[in-house]
Design a protein around this motif. Sequence first.
Motif, mmCIF file in Angstrom:
data_model
loop_
_atom_site.group_PDB
_atom_site.id
_atom_site.type_symbol
_atom_site.label_atom_id
_atom_site.label_comp_id
_atom_site.label_asym_id
_atom_site.label_seq_id
_atom_site.Cartn_x
_atom_site.Cartn_y
_atom_site.Cartn_z
ATOM 1 N N TRP A 36 50.710 -42.157 39.765
ATOM 2 C CA TRP A 36 51.239 -43.200 40.473
ATOM 3 C C TRP A 36 50.248 -43.673 41.590
ATOM 4 C CZ3 TRP A 36 52.788 -42.513 46.048
ATOM 5 C CH2 TRP A 36 53.316 -43.582 46.568
ATOM 6 N N SER A 40 48.784 -47.379 41.604
ATOM 7 C CA SER A 40 48.960 -48.250 42.641
ATOM 8 C C SER A 40 47.821 -48.343 43.848
ATOM 9 C CB SER A 40 50.045 -47.438 43.382
ATOM 10 O OG SER A 40 49.815 -46.272 44.067
ATOM 11 N N LYS A 109 62.462 -38.486 37.732
ATOM 12 C CA LYS A 109 61.994 -38.064 38.881
ATOM 13 C C LYS A 109 62.579 -37.187 39.931
ATOM 14 C CE LYS A 109 62.189 -42.712 40.969
ATOM 15 N NZ LYS A 109 61.553 -43.748 41.743
ATOM 16 N N GLU A 137 55.997 -44.028 38.257
ATOM 17 C CA GLU A 137 56.772 -45.225 39.041
ATOM 18 C C GLU A 137 56.877 -44.951 40.473
ATOM 19 O OE1 GLU A 137 60.788 -44.741 37.447
ATOM 20 O OE2 GLU A 137 60.180 -45.838 35.450
#
Length: 222
Positions: A36, A40, A109, A137
Amino acid sequence: MRNARLGNTGIAGVNRRLGNTAIAGVTVVALCGGAWLLRSGAETHPPPQPSAAQAHSARGGAAELDAAPALAPSPPDRVRIPAIQVDAPLTGLALTRTGSLDVPPAAKKNLAGWYEAGTTPGEKGTAIVAGHVDNAEGPAVFYDLGALRKGSPIEVDRRDGSVAVFTVDAVEVYDAKDFPDEKVYGAAARPELRVITCGGGYSRATGYRGNVVVFAHLTGSR
């Protein structure tokens, strides 16, 4: 996975020691490569890491006074850590064919796992719970584990209907190369719990550099 990052390869070299239910001989734990953060560009906002104030005290001893009697073995079904808003089901984790400890599916998760061939939380010995810090995610079940403080409660729902209540003794972070296997996984004379995720800083090249480990002991049940 190598070193202290938890990816799909799990915990390297976990063995059940004869004569007790402690996990020993572990190289290091690693639960996530930081997919992630990499995707990101959030390297400036990694998961919280414990401060030196949350490490084990050199004095020690006080935690022995409030230790509760051990419970009979019973598999755990759920873990709750109210201080960091964790309320997650637990799945059993077995050894892979290569001898490493498997990890919960990264896609789920809010799922944590426990080493089901070892100590069950609440019985005498060292019980192990592990979970991802993030997945592709975003933040996962133990993203805020490094923000936990000494004295915080951890509750584990057990299949026999009881709830094992643990109190946090310390929250520490280790680089992969310095992971203290015996301290984390070694035998305990009372019911203890370790909650583990990845941490110790993040690098785009190698992922997380180590692990956050919560040390707790049983202080009650209901």
